[in-house]
Design a protein around this motif. Structure first.
Motif, PDB file in Angstrom:
ATOM      1  N   CYS A  93       0.846  -1.193   0.000  1.00  0.00           N
ATOM      2  CA  CYS A  93       0.000   0.000   0.000  1.00  0.00           C
ATOM      3  C   CYS A  93       0.881   1.242   0.000  1.00  0.00           C
ATOM      4  O   CYS A  93       1.897   1.295   0.700  1.00  0.00           O
ATOM      5  CB  CYS A  93      -0.909   0.009   1.223  1.00  0.00           C
ATOM      6  N   ARG A  94       0.476   2.232  -0.789  1.00  0.00           N
ATOM      7  CA  ARG A  94       1.222   3.490  -0.879  1.00  0.00           C
ATOM      8  C   ARG A  94       0.573   4.509   0.047  1.00  0.00           C
ATOM      9  O   ARG A  94      -0.607   4.833  -0.092  1.00  0.00           O
ATOM     10  CB  ARG A  94       1.246   3.988  -2.317  1.00  0.00           C
ATOM     11  N   TRP A  95       1.344   5.008   1.027  1.00  0.00           N
ATOM     12  CA  TRP A  95       0.865   5.996   1.990  1.00  0.00           C
ATOM     13  C   TRP A  95       0.322   7.207   1.250  1.00  0.00           C
ATOM     14  O   TRP A  95       0.936   7.710   0.309  1.00  0.00           O
ATOM     15  CB  TRP A  95       2.023   6.409   2.908  1.00  0.00           C
ATOM     16  N   ALA A  96      -0.845   7.689   1.687  1.00  0.00           N
ATOM     17  CA  ALA A  96      -1.448   8.884   1.101  1.00  0.00           C
ATOM     18  C   ALA A  96      -1.567  10.002   2.127  1.00  0.00           C
ATOM     19  O   ALA A  96      -1.286  11.162   1.809  1.00  0.00           O
ATOM     20  CB  ALA A  96      -2.828   8.567   0.520  1.00  0.00           C
ATOM     21  N   ALA A  97      -1.965   9.662   3.375  1.00  0.00           N
ATOM     22  CA  ALA A  97      -2.144  10.698   4.393  1.00  0.00           C
ATOM     23  C   ALA A  97      -2.259  10.077   5.778  1.00  0.00           C
ATOM     24  O   ALA A  97      -2.648   8.921   5.919  1.00  0.00           O
ATOM     25  CB  ALA A  97      -3.404  11.515   4.091  1.00  0.00           C
ATOM     26  N   GLY A  98      -1.939  10.893   6.770  1.00  0.00           N
ATOM     27  CA  GLY A  98      -2.140  10.508   8.163  1.00  0.00           C
ATOM     28  C   GLY A  98      -0.880  10.067   8.865  1.00  0.00           C
ATOM     29  O   GLY A  98       0.127   9.758   8.235  1.00  0.00           O
ATOM     30  N   GLU A  99      -0.959  10.093  10.173  1.00  0.00           N
ATOM     31  CA  GLU A  99       0.107   9.575  11.030  1.00  0.00           C
ATOM     32  C   GLU A  99      -0.505   8.482  11.896  1.00  0.00           C
ATOM     33  O   GLU A  99      -1.678   8.565  12.278  1.00  0.00           O
ATOM     34  CB  GLU A  99       0.706  10.690  11.891  1.00  0.00           C
ATOM     35  N   PRO A 100       0.275   7.458  12.215  1.00  0.00           N
ATOM     36  CA  PRO A 100      -0.294   6.298  12.893  1.00  0.00           C
ATOM     37  C   PRO A 100      -0.838   6.596  14.296  1.00  0.00           C
ATOM     38  O   PRO A 100      -0.170   7.243  15.093  1.00  0.00           O
ATOM     39  CB  PRO A 100       0.866   5.312  12.957  1.00  0.00           C
ATOM     40  N   GLN A 101      -2.045   6.126  14.513  1.00  0.00           N
ATOM     41  CA  GLN A 101      -2.693   6.155  15.826  1.00  0.00           C
ATOM     42  C   GLN A 101      -3.388   4.822  15.999  1.00  0.00           C
ATOM     43  O   GLN A 101      -4.178   4.419  15.133  1.00  0.00           O
ATOM     44  CB  GLN A 101      -3.704   7.289  15.912  1.00  0.00           C
ATOM     45  N   ALA A 102      -3.103   4.144  17.088  1.00  0.00           N
ATOM     46  CA  ALA A 102      -3.692   2.821  17.317  1.00  0.00           C
ATOM     47  C   ALA A 102      -5.204   2.915  17.406  1.00  0.00           C
ATOM     48  O   ALA A 102      -5.753   3.791  18.069  1.00  0.00           O
ATOM     49  CB  ALA A 102      -3.124   2.199  18.586  1.00  0.00           C
ATOM     50  N   GLY A 103      -5.869   2.023  16.710  1.00  0.00           N
ATOM     51  CA  GLY A 103      -7.320   1.948  16.753  1.00  0.00           C
ATOM     52  C   GLY A 103      -7.757   0.523  16.522  1.00  0.00           C
ATOM     53  O   GLY A 103      -6.942  -0.352  16.227  1.00  0.00           O
ATOM     54  N   ASP A 104      -9.029   0.256  16.670  1.00  0.00           N
ATOM     55  CA  ASP A 104      -9.625  -1.050  16.407  1.00  0.00           C
ATOM     56  C   ASP A 104      -8.877  -2.167  17.138  1.00  0.00           C
ATOM     57  O   ASP A 104      -8.915  -2.215  18.356  1.00  0.00           O
ATOM     58  CB  ASP A 104      -9.696  -1.293  14.899  1.00  0.00           C
ATOM     59  N   ASP A 105      -8.178  -3.038  16.427  1.00  0.00           N
ATOM     60  CA  ASP A 105      -7.512  -4.200  17.019  1.00  0.00           C
ATOM     61  C   ASP A 105      -6.047  -3.958  17.374  1.00  0.00           C
ATOM     62  O   ASP A 105      -5.320  -4.919  17.615  1.00  0.00           O
ATOM     63  CB  ASP A 105      -7.574  -5.391  16.054  1.00  0.00           C
ATOM     64  N   ALA A 106      -5.603  -2.712  17.389  1.00  0.00           N
ATOM     65  CA  ALA A 106      -4.186  -2.414  17.627  1.00  0.00           C
ATOM     66  C   ALA A 106      -3.976  -1.773  18.996  1.00  0.00           C
ATOM     67  O   ALA A 106      -4.744  -0.911  19.415  1.00  0.00           O
ATOM     68  CB  ALA A 106      -3.656  -1.481  16.544  1.00  0.00           C
ATOM     69  N   LEU A 107      -2.921  -2.213  19.690  1.00  0.00           N
ATOM     70  CA  LEU A 107      -2.517  -1.584  20.952  1.00  0.00           C
ATOM     71  C   LEU A 107      -1.633  -0.371  20.679  1.00  0.00           C
ATOM     72  O   LEU A 107      -1.690   0.621  21.395  1.00  0.00           O
ATOM     73  CB  LEU A 107      -1.750  -2.579  21.825  1.00  0.00           C
ATOM     74  N   GLU A 108      -0.803  -0.478  19.647  1.00  0.00           N
ATOM     75  CA  GLU A 108       0.100   0.588  19.229  1.00  0.00           C
ATOM     76  C   GLU A 108       0.231   0.546  17.719  1.00  0.00           C
ATOM     77  O   GLU A 108       0.050  -0.506  17.107  1.00  0.00           O
ATOM     78  CB  GLU A 108       1.511   0.404  19.822  1.00  0.00           C
ATOM     79  N   ALA A 109       0.572   1.682  17.130  1.00  0.00           N
ATOM     80  CA  ALA A 109       0.852   1.762  15.693  1.00  0.00           C
ATOM     81  C   ALA A 109       2.009   2.732  15.526  1.00  0.00           C
ATOM     82  O   ALA A 109       1.987   3.821  16.108  1.00  0.00           O
ATOM     83  CB  ALA A 109      -0.374   2.249  14.928  1.00  0.00           C
ATOM     84  N   ALA A 110       3.023   2.328  14.762  1.00  0.00           N
ATOM     85  CA  ALA A 110       4.211   3.177  14.630  1.00  0.00           C
ATOM     86  C   ALA A 110       5.030   2.796  13.406  1.00  0.00           C
ATOM     87  O   ALA A 110       4.959   1.665  12.920  1.00  0.00           O
ATOM     88  CB  ALA A 110       5.092   3.052  15.880  1.00  0.00           C
ATOM     89  N   TRP A 111       5.806   3.770  12.928  1.00  0.00           N
ATOM     90  CA  TRP A 111       6.778   3.528  11.864  1.00  0.00           C
ATOM     91  C   TRP A 111       8.034   2.945  12.497  1.00  0.00           C
ATOM     92  O   TRP A 111       8.445   3.381  13.574  1.00  0.00           O
ATOM     93  CB  TRP A 111       7.136   4.838  11.159  1.00  0.00           C
ATOM     94  N   HIS A 112       8.649   1.983  11.824  1.00  0.00           N
ATOM     95  CA  HIS A 112       9.887   1.356  12.297  1.00  0.00           C
ATOM     96  C   HIS A 112      10.902   1.336  11.159  1.00  0.00           C
ATOM     97  O   HIS A 112      10.544   1.021  10.020  1.00  0.00           O
ATOM     98  CB  HIS A 112       9.622  -0.069  12.783  1.00  0.00           C
ATOM     99  N   ASP A 113      12.160   1.644  11.490  1.00  0.00           N
ATOM    100  CA  ASP A 113      13.220   1.653  10.485  1.00  0.00           C
ATOM    101  C   ASP A 113      13.413   0.262   9.902  1.00  0.00           C
ATOM    102  O   ASP A 113      13.589  -0.708  10.644  1.00  0.00           O
ATOM    103  CB  ASP A 113      14.542   2.127  11.088  1.00  0.00           C
ATOM    104  N   LEU A 114      13.394   0.182   8.580  1.00  0.00           N
ATOM    105  CA  LEU A 114      13.600  -1.107   7.908  1.00  0.00           C
ATOM    106  C   LEU A 114      14.982  -1.666   8.171  1.00  0.00           C
ATOM    107  O   LEU A 114      15.139  -2.860   8.399  1.00  0.00           O
ATOM    108  CB  LEU A 114      13.393  -0.950   6.402  1.00  0.00           C
ATOM    109  N   ASP A 115      15.998  -0.797   8.143  1.00  0.00           N
ATOM    110  CA  ASP A 115      17.373  -1.260   8.309  1.00  0.00           C
ATOM    111  C   ASP A 115      17.623  -1.890   9.672  1.00  0.00           C
ATOM    112  O   ASP A 115      18.435  -2.797   9.795  1.00  0.00           O
ATOM    113  CB  ASP A 115      18.361  -0.109   8.091  1.00  0.00           C
ATOM    114  N   GLY A 116      16.938  -1.425  10.697  1.00  0.00           N
ATOM    115  CA  GLY A 116      17.180  -1.938  12.037  1.00  0.00           C
ATOM    116  C   GLY A 116      16.114  -2.887  12.542  1.00  0.00           C
ATOM    117  O   GLY A 116      16.104  -3.241  13.717  1.00  0.00           O
TER     118      GLY A 116
END
Length: 143
Positions: A93-116
């Motif tokens: 999926c190609r990001w279009a808008a928004g910043e992650p906020q946990a909702g529905d079935d998620a406790l947390e939502a966040a961006w994580h570095d691919l390299d690490g």
């Protein structure tokens, strides 16, 4: 639970060298980090389900790209059998808008570095790092 695998979708979103992950609130893999996703509704396309689940779990709006892999997710019973079996169909999926906020079935939502990702110390569902790498390669080819 059904006695057959249940089709579900996961949304792989790559942006600026990072992957969007959620910490799951419910089985299978409650408490572990994985991709936003869930069951495909009757009459819903794989891509539409990925975009819907992504928004419900993270508040992120995105455009669905290609389906690129599928993985099994098993919810194992304490007796050793399989309580539930999901086939997770990955959609880039190609990001279009928004910043992650946990909702529905998620406790947390966040961006994580691919390299690490392998060294971040995140408790992740099986195969998440591999699917993230596949998504990153595919995303780089689409640019």
């Amino acid at each position: 639970m059904p006695s057959h695998p249940v089709p579900a979708t996961i949304a792989a979103v790559i942006r600026d060298g990072q992957v969007l992950l959620v910490r799951r609130a419910n089985p299978p893999d409650a408490g572990l980090w994985g991709f936003p996703g869930g069951k495909i509704d009757h009459g819903e396309t794989i891509e539409a389900a990925a975009v819907r689940e992504l928004f419900e779990e993270t508040g992120i709006r995105a455009e669905a790209g290609p389906v690129f892999t599928a993985v099994d997710a098993m919810d194992l019973a304490t007796t050793g059998g399989v309580h539930a079996h999901y086939v997770l169909i990955a959609v880039l999926c190609r990001w279009a808008a928004g910043e992650p906020q946990a909702g529905d079935d998620a406790l947390e939502a966040a961006w994580h570095d691919l390299d690490g990702l392998d060294h971040a110390g995140l408790a992740m569902s099986f195969g998440v790092a591999d699917v993230a790498r596949q998504a990153a390669i595919l995303a780089s080819l689409a640019v």
